[in-house]
Scaffold this motif. Structure first.
Motif, PDB file in Angstrom:
ATOM      1  N   PRO A 139       0.830  -1.271  -0.007  1.00  0.00           N
ATOM      2  CA  PRO A 139       0.041   0.003   0.061  1.00  0.00           C
ATOM      3  C   PRO A 139       0.748   1.423   0.006  1.00  0.00           C
ATOM      4  O   PRO A 139       0.251   2.297  -0.402  1.00  0.00           O
ATOM      5  CB  PRO A 139      -0.980   0.049   1.280  1.00  0.00           C
ATOM      6  CG  PRO A 139      -0.212  -0.991   2.126  1.00  0.00           C
ATOM      7  CD  PRO A 139       0.651  -2.072   1.142  1.00  0.00           C
ATOM      8  N   ALA A 140       2.333   1.152   0.179  1.00  0.00           N
ATOM      9  CA  ALA A 140       3.053   2.285   0.316  1.00  0.00           C
ATOM     10  C   ALA A 140       3.859   2.561  -0.967  1.00  0.00           C
ATOM     11  O   ALA A 140       4.781   3.315  -1.085  1.00  0.00           O
ATOM     12  CB  ALA A 140       3.973   2.365   1.440  1.00  0.00           C
TER      13      ALA A 140
ATOM     14  N   ASP B 229      12.827   4.938   0.809  1.00  0.00           N
ATOM     15  CA  ASP B 229      12.118   4.197   1.713  1.00  0.00           C
ATOM     16  C   ASP B 229      10.651   3.946   1.461  1.00  0.00           C
ATOM     17  O   ASP B 229      10.236   5.221   0.583  1.00  0.00           O
ATOM     18  CB  ASP B 229      12.182   4.879   3.178  1.00  0.00           C
ATOM     19  CG  ASP B 229      13.492   4.490   3.836  1.00  0.00           C
ATOM     20  OD1 ASP B 229      14.339   3.771   3.031  1.00  0.00           O
ATOM     21  OD2 ASP B 229      13.444   4.964   5.099  1.00  0.00           O
ATOM     22  N   PHE B 230       9.739   3.118   1.571  1.00  0.00           N
ATOM     23  CA  PHE B 230       8.445   3.416   1.603  1.00  0.00           C
ATOM     24  C   PHE B 230       7.841   4.590   2.059  1.00  0.00           C
ATOM     25  O   PHE B 230       8.245   4.894   3.164  1.00  0.00           O
ATOM     26  CB  PHE B 230       7.488   1.987   1.943  1.00  0.00           C
ATOM     27  CG  PHE B 230       7.828   0.812   1.224  1.00  0.00           C
ATOM     28  CD1 PHE B 230       7.222   0.986  -0.074  1.00  0.00           C
ATOM     29  CD2 PHE B 230       8.549  -0.237   1.825  1.00  0.00           C
ATOM     30  CE1 PHE B 230       7.565  -0.246  -0.696  1.00  0.00           C
ATOM     31  CE2 PHE B 230       8.703  -1.487   0.988  1.00  0.00           C
ATOM     32  CZ  PHE B 230       8.201  -1.327  -0.471  1.00  0.00           C
ATOM     33  N   ALA B 231       6.703   4.897   1.379  1.00  0.00           N
ATOM     34  CA  ALA B 231       6.232   6.299   1.780  1.00  0.00           C
ATOM     35  C   ALA B 231       5.363   6.098   3.010  1.00  0.00           C
ATOM     36  O   ALA B 231       4.721   5.168   3.206  1.00  0.00           O
ATOM     37  CB  ALA B 231       5.348   6.939   0.505  1.00  0.00           C
ATOM     38  N   ILE B 232       5.301   7.248   3.870  1.00  0.00           N
ATOM     39  CA  ILE B 232       4.587   7.579   4.984  1.00  0.00           C
ATOM     40  C   ILE B 232       3.177   7.678   4.299  1.00  0.00           C
ATOM     41  O   ILE B 232       2.069   7.239   4.815  1.00  0.00           O
ATOM     42  CB  ILE B 232       4.713   8.398   5.924  1.00  0.00           C
ATOM     43  CG1 ILE B 232       6.452   8.138   6.636  1.00  0.00           C
ATOM     44  CG2 ILE B 232       3.779   8.679   7.302  1.00  0.00           C
ATOM     45  CD1 ILE B 232       7.083   9.279   7.351  1.00  0.00           C
ATOM     46  N   VAL B 233       3.210   8.473   3.520  1.00  0.00           N
ATOM     47  CA  VAL B 233       1.941   8.919   2.787  1.00  0.00           C
ATOM     48  C   VAL B 233       2.534   9.628   1.344  1.00  0.00           C
ATOM     49  O   VAL B 233       3.592  10.358   1.140  1.00  0.00           O
ATOM     50  CB  VAL B 233       1.011   9.639   3.414  1.00  0.00           C
ATOM     51  CG1 VAL B 233       1.635  11.437   3.723  1.00  0.00           C
ATOM     52  CG2 VAL B 233      -0.238   9.986   2.638  1.00  0.00           C
ATOM     53  N   GLY B 234       1.824   9.370   0.222  1.00  0.00           N
ATOM     54  CA  GLY B 234       2.115   9.888  -0.962  1.00  0.00           C
ATOM     55  C   GLY B 234       0.890  10.224  -2.033  1.00  0.00           C
ATOM     56  O   GLY B 234      -0.118   9.688  -1.416  1.00  0.00           O
ATOM     57  N   LEU B 235       1.099  11.122  -2.967  1.00  0.00           N
ATOM     58  CA  LEU B 235      -0.157  11.466  -3.817  1.00  0.00           C
ATOM     59  C   LEU B 235       0.436  11.471  -5.535  1.00  0.00           C
ATOM     60  O   LEU B 235       1.624  12.008  -5.432  1.00  0.00           O
ATOM     61  CB  LEU B 235      -0.499  12.935  -3.316  1.00  0.00           C
ATOM     62  CG  LEU B 235      -1.442  13.508  -4.146  1.00  0.00           C
ATOM     63  CD1 LEU B 235      -2.824  12.585  -4.225  1.00  0.00           C
ATOM     64  CD2 LEU B 235      -1.660  14.998  -3.840  1.00  0.00           C
TER      65      LEU B 235
ATOM     66  N   PRO C  70      -5.096   0.697   3.276  1.00  0.00           N
ATOM     67  CA  PRO C  70      -4.461  -0.598   2.825  1.00  0.00           C
ATOM     68  C   PRO C  70      -4.307  -0.919   1.364  1.00  0.00           C
ATOM     69  O   PRO C  70      -3.835  -1.801   0.925  1.00  0.00           O
ATOM     70  CB  PRO C  70      -5.699  -1.785   3.347  1.00  0.00           C
ATOM     71  CG  PRO C  70      -6.360  -0.595   4.267  1.00  0.00           C
ATOM     72  CD  PRO C  70      -6.228   0.601   3.971  1.00  0.00           C
ATOM     73  N   ARG C  71      -4.572   0.194   0.354  1.00  0.00           N
ATOM     74  CA  ARG C  71      -4.422   0.284  -0.949  1.00  0.00           C
ATOM     75  C   ARG C  71      -4.501   1.449  -1.496  1.00  0.00           C
ATOM     76  O   ARG C  71      -4.986   2.431  -0.753  1.00  0.00           O
ATOM     77  CB  ARG C  71      -5.552  -0.741  -1.534  1.00  0.00           C
ATOM     78  CG  ARG C  71      -7.055  -0.337  -1.587  1.00  0.00           C
ATOM     79  CD  ARG C  71      -8.060  -1.361  -1.776  1.00  0.00           C
ATOM     80  NE  ARG C  71      -9.328  -0.794  -1.536  1.00  0.00           N
ATOM     81  CZ  ARG C  71     -10.321  -0.578  -2.405  1.00  0.00           C
ATOM     82  NH1 ARG C  71      -9.978  -0.567  -3.911  1.00  0.00           N
ATOM     83  NH2 ARG C  71     -11.447  -0.004  -2.141  1.00  0.00           N
ATOM     84  N   PRO C  72      -3.683   1.583  -2.699  1.00  0.00           N
ATOM     85  CA  PRO C  72      -4.184   2.970  -3.252  1.00  0.00           C
ATOM     86  C   PRO C  72      -5.454   3.455  -3.475  1.00  0.00           C
ATOM     87  O   PRO C  72      -6.488   2.536  -3.637  1.00  0.00           O
ATOM     88  CB  PRO C  72      -3.576   2.628  -4.525  1.00  0.00           C
ATOM     89  CG  PRO C  72      -3.051   1.404  -4.942  1.00  0.00           C
ATOM     90  CD  PRO C  72      -3.579   0.549  -3.557  1.00  0.00           C
ATOM     91  N   VAL C  73      -5.772   4.588  -3.001  1.00  0.00           N
ATOM     92  CA  VAL C  73      -7.340   5.196  -2.807  1.00  0.00           C
ATOM     93  C   VAL C  73      -7.308   6.326  -3.872  1.00  0.00           C
ATOM     94  O   VAL C  73      -6.633   7.442  -3.538  1.00  0.00           O
ATOM     95  CB  VAL C  73      -7.322   5.435  -1.354  1.00  0.00           C
ATOM     96  CG1 VAL C  73      -8.796   6.244  -1.366  1.00  0.00           C
ATOM     97  CG2 VAL C  73      -7.333   4.303  -0.453  1.00  0.00           C
ATOM     98  N   LEU C  74      -8.336   6.418  -4.437  1.00  0.00           N
ATOM     99  CA  LEU C  74      -8.813   7.509  -5.172  1.00  0.00           C
ATOM    100  C   LEU C  74      -9.503   8.410  -4.482  1.00  0.00           C
ATOM    101  O   LEU C  74     -10.590   8.114  -3.872  1.00  0.00           O
ATOM    102  CB  LEU C  74      -9.424   7.103  -6.580  1.00  0.00           C
ATOM    103  CG  LEU C  74      -8.721   6.512  -7.619  1.00  0.00           C
ATOM    104  CD1 LEU C  74      -9.550   6.012  -8.764  1.00  0.00           C
ATOM    105  CD2 LEU C  74      -7.873   7.744  -8.259  1.00  0.00           C
TER     106      LEU C  74
END
Length: 288
Positions: A120-121, A191-197, A220-224
């Protein structure tokens, strides 16, 4: 640590790979192995057989086919990063790929491996979701396609059937009036993202005519973020529109808590990224 014992087969065709997937009780596909090998070494998985698809030339290559750029599942991240065709046809992917891990991993890791891991990240699932990509998969019943927006089901879970293999991704070629934004927040670069856009936008007369906002690392997954996008469609990027979109994120995202950040922090950071990247695509300067 050492992995549990397993059988190993290097296949010479998709059909052979699918037959083994169908026959074995606990098989695993291996390509670049950048995620799977650590998992095996830590004994977090115990496959009965590793099915090596690295020799399948049909899963390689980057090719433009009309208004689609087709990327084979075995194309390595470093190839994507070096591709002038990717930079020209899919600029959002070109921006995101530099954030994938580190050079040693990008030299071995594959496009399809990142997609199928469904972390998910991870960056590539989010880019494919934002762009509305389509995945070609091959299984016991032949070839079929799965839209990226239906592919990622949950953390490390996809819509692939147990006997299916990802063959390629089809990514739409950017239109002249489209604009893109990408940013992630991580402890360290790679590193894996804490949060990304990942952002895809179409502007008309300084207003958002169409908008896709795909967050990763926040659920838990990419979210639109559809509610946030709706708050902006038909509007210019003003302070009022910005606040409305950020407020709508609470309806779109279900931030997870872990050692890196709690839910409230992830939601706050999502708002920061939204403000920055929308200011970018709207041609305005955002505050840091």
């Amino acid at each position: 640590m050492k992995p549990y014992p397993f059988e190993y087969t290097r296949v010479s065709s998709l059909e052979e790979a699918v037959t083994l997937l169908h026959r074995e009780e606990e098989p695993r596909i291996i390509a670049g192995g950048q995620s799977l090998m650590p998992i095996l070494a830590m004994r977090l998985a115990a496959p009965s057989r590793l099915i090596d698809i690295g020799a399948l030339s049909a899963l390689r290559g980057i090719e433009r086919r009309g208004e689609v750029l087709r990327i084979g599942a075995l194309v390595r991240h470093a190839e994507v990063m070096a591709s002038a065709e990717v930079a020209d046809a899919v600029p959002l992917l070109a921006r995101a790929i530099a954030h994938v891990a580190h050079p040693a991993v990008r030299n071995r890791g594959t496009f399809g491996g990142s997609v199928c891991l469904a972390d998910p990240a991870a960056e590539l699932p989010a880019v494919c979701t934002a762009l509305g990509a389509t995945f070609e998969v091959f299984g016991h019943d032949g070839l079929r396609t799965i839209p990226a927006r239906e592919f990622f089901l949950d953390i490390y879970e996809t819509a692939l059937a147990p006997d299916e293999i990802l063959v390629a991704a089809q990514l739409p070629v950017a239109c002249p009036n489209e604009r893109f934004g990408f940013e992630e927040i991580a402890r360290r670069h790679g590193d894996f993202a804490i949060v990304g856009l990942a952002v895809r936008a179409r502007m008309e007369n300084a207003a958002f005519a169409d908008l896709d906002l795909c967050f990763f690392g926040a659920s838990p997954r990419p979210v639109l973020a559809r509610n946030a996008a709706r708050a902006l469609i038909g509007r210019e990027f003003t302070a009022e529109a910005e606040l409305a979109a950020i407020a709508a994120l609470a309806e779109d995202l279900d931030p997870q808590e872990d050692a890196q950040a709690d839910a409230a922090m992830r939601l706050h950071l999502a708002g920061v990224l939204l403000k920055r990247r929308l200011a970018e695509v709207a041609g305005k300067e955002a505050e840091k």
